[in-house]
Scaffold this active site. Structure first.
Site, PDB file in Angstrom:
ATOM      1  N   GLU A 107      34.376  29.243  35.983  1.00 55.73           N
ATOM      2  CA  GLU A 107      33.124  29.295  36.758  1.00 55.73           C
ATOM      3  C   GLU A 107      32.021  28.288  36.295  1.00 55.73           C
ATOM      4  OE1 GLU A 107      33.108  33.995  37.201  1.00 55.73           O
ATOM      5  OE2 GLU A 107      32.428  33.392  35.266  1.00 55.73           O
TER       6      GLU A 107
HETATM    7  C1  NGO Z   1      35.375  36.519  34.842  1.00 53.88           C
HETATM    8  C2  NGO Z   1      34.571  35.608  34.182  1.00 53.88           C
HETATM    9  C3  NGO Z   1      34.108  36.240  32.897  1.00 53.88           C
HETATM   10  C4  NGO Z   1      33.591  37.652  33.253  1.00 53.88           C
HETATM   11  C5  NGO Z   1      34.855  38.433  33.656  1.00 53.88           C
HETATM   12  C6  NGO Z   1      34.462  39.878  34.017  1.00 53.88           C
HETATM   13  C7  NGO Z   1      36.559  34.694  33.868  1.00 53.88           C
HETATM   14  C8  NGO Z   1      37.737  33.800  33.172  1.00 53.88           C
HETATM   15  N1  NGO Z   1      35.527  34.437  33.749  1.00 53.88           N
HETATM   16  O1  NGO Z   1      36.733  36.175  34.243  1.00 53.88           O
HETATM   17  O2  NGO Z   1      32.753  35.606  32.489  1.00 53.88           O
HETATM   18  O3  NGO Z   1      33.106  38.253  31.776  1.00 53.88           O
HETATM   19  O4  NGO Z   1      35.147  37.779  34.888  1.00 53.88           O
HETATM   20  O5  NGO Z   1      35.544  40.439  34.392  1.00 53.88           O
END
Ligand code: NGO
Length: 494
Positions: free
Chosen positions: A306
């Site tokens: 992300e």
């Molecule tokens: C995503 C995000 C995290 C969140 C999570 C919540 C990843 C790999 N990055 O997973 O920052 O906490 O969802 O489900």
């Protein structure tokens, strides 16, 4: 009630019951340990003594056969490293492992075959009878993991140890700790003391409700405890996104050198390390050097997810400079699958986490010989709500009840990522909505055992109806241990 020999989670690869035979552990039972098995033999004795009240002395092995009244532990190099054989006859029990790790799994299986009261902490008047026959068992995948997010909410060493002891019952062998995120930094880095001084203390975590950090000594204690249970800790330093807490402590990590405000909300994708600043790499080098030195396991997770606040070009530059730093400190990198946008060196591991049914980057990494960890959020994320009514958890990947967590296969999930490309599976638990160990347990159980069986059992041994019944049988074991679990409508609890 006598268990059936195959009534174990994860389902063993080969089970041959001998209905006429069974063995009862009693006050005269002794444990014999062949050379190299002493540590596991002592662990077994310590597991069995509280509830049985028996002495169960551990003595050096006398001979290779099951002797009357003896629970014998052996090593046999002809077995695979994590493979074991468990033989229960009318006269004794023999546990044989390819290595002490295999033997440790034999012990977990043995424990599940005893009456549920074996989990009690005081002597119970129960007949400790084991069903007869032979189990020969080995894992499908080398990596069977659980992840705990200690950044959004911090969990103490004692809490993580407790979680670990409930994980190893299902033959989990990797514990991934998500140590850093926008809302907190949870591992002391001696060359960068402001990280935990400013971003590990009071007011950090989501809603400011999850303060705390591990000193280097705490972390070493946790890692040693995990190793004693054949669990390798995988530390994650999430970069180049998810770094607000680091930037609060070291403002030179921002574009303009100005510290951002601490964040306790759950937004993602707004913070980034700066790819064209040398301060960035001096920082990353310091952190990775110290984390690698504290971590005996082979892996270092660098996040990579992300990074919406990082341009594609900057992301590539950053990852290409950081991957060699991981190697420099003797570790293999793992990254969330966004990292696969970059040409990865051999040995780099891609962790798939989203809900799509295809991913070009992950498939390309696999085509180049890279290994993949499967953690699709719509199956393996323990922080998804079970149903719309579950008070804890998130639902961005949908709701994930137990059947959904169980009824999928990692080798069928992504085109181009088949059995041979898979290192294994992992069940991440993110802690935005969690506030206690009870919350952790409620989200993990009973879904974690589903993912553990996906990772351990051969495809042909997996069966939903069998699994849900074996889970129902596990309920009393959690009750006796005081472990919270969700009484899912998918499971025929007794
Ligand atoms: C995503 C995000 C995290 C969140 C999570 C919540 C990843 C790999 N990055 O997973 O920052 O906490 O969802 O489900």
């Amino acid at each position: 009630m006598l268990k059936e020999l195959g009534e174990v989670i994860p389902a063993p690869a080969n089970v041959q019951p001998v209905a006429a035979a069974h063995f009862t552990i009693d006050a005269g039972t002794a444990i014999s340990a062949a050379p190299g098995t002493e540590r596991v033999a002592t662990y077994l004795a310590e597991l069995l003594r509280p509830a049985t009240g028996f002495d169960l002395p551990v003595t050096p092995a006398g001979g290779p056969d099951a002797l009357p009244g003896i629970v014998g532990l052996w090593l046999d190099e002809s077995l695979g490293a994590e493979e074991y054989r468990l033989e229960i006859s009318g006269t004794g029990v023999t546990l044989t492992g390819g290595t002490p790790a295999g033997l440790f799994y034999a012990v977990q299986t043995l424990r599940q075959l005893l009456p549920a009261d074996i989990f009690a902490t005081t002597p119970q008047s129960v007949r400790w009878t084991l069903p007869g026959g032979t189990i020969v068992d080995r894992p499908r995948f080398a990596y069977r993991g659980a992840m705990l997010d200690v950044a959004r909410h911090f969990f103490t060493v004692a809490e993580v140890k407790s979680y670990l002891d409930t994980l190893v019952q299902f033959k989990i062998n990797h514990l991934h700790l998500h140590l850093t995120d926008d809302q907190g930094w949870r591992l002391e880095i001696q060359s960068r003391p402001a990280l935990t001084a400013l971003s590990g203390g009071p007011g950090t975590g989501v809603d400011g409700a999850g303060p705390g950090f591990y000193t280097a000594a705490d972390y070493a204690e946790l890692v040693a405890y995990a190793e004693s249970r054949f669990v390798s800790v995988v530390p994650e330093i999430d970069m180049p996104g998810h770094v607000n807490a680091a930037q609060v402590a070291y403002p030179e990590l921002t574009v303009d050198g100005v510290a951002p405000a601490p964040r306790t909300d759950t937004k993602v994708g707004y913070s980034s390390l700066v790819a064209d600043k040398e301060e960035t790499y001096a920082f990353v080098d310091d952190v990775l050097r110290e984390v690698a030195a504290l971590t005996p396991g082979p892996y270092l997770h660098i996040g990579g997810d992300e990074a919406q606040a990082t341009s594609a070009a900057e992301y590539r530059t950053f990852i290409e400079r950081v991957l060699p730093l991981v190697a420099k400190y003797g570790k293999s990198p793992i990254g969330w699958h966004e990292m696969a946008a970059v040409d990865l060196p051999p040995g780099a591991i891609t962790q798939y986490w989203r809900t799509e049914s295809a991913d070009a980057g992950t498939a390309r990494a696999a085509a180049n010989g890279g290994k993949v960890l499967m953690s699709p959020a719509d199956r393996a994320y323990l922080d998804m709500k079970y149903t719309a009514k579950t008070p804890l958890g998130l639902d961005w990947a949908g709701v994930v009840d137990v059947e959904r967590a169980y009824s999928w296969d990692p080798a069928d999930r992504l085109p181009g990522v088949g059995e041979d490309a898979l290192l294994g599976v992992e069940a991440p638990l993110w802690s935005e909505t969690l506030r206690s160990l009870t919350d952790v347990q409620t989200m993990a159980f009973p879904r974690l055992p589903a993912i553990a069986e996906v990772g351990w059992s051969p495809r042909q041994s997996r069966d939903w109806d069998s699994f849900r019944c074996r889970l129902a049988g596990y309920g009393p074991r959690w009750d006796i241990q005081g472990v919270a679990y969700h009484r899912s409508a998918d499971v025929p609890w007794h």
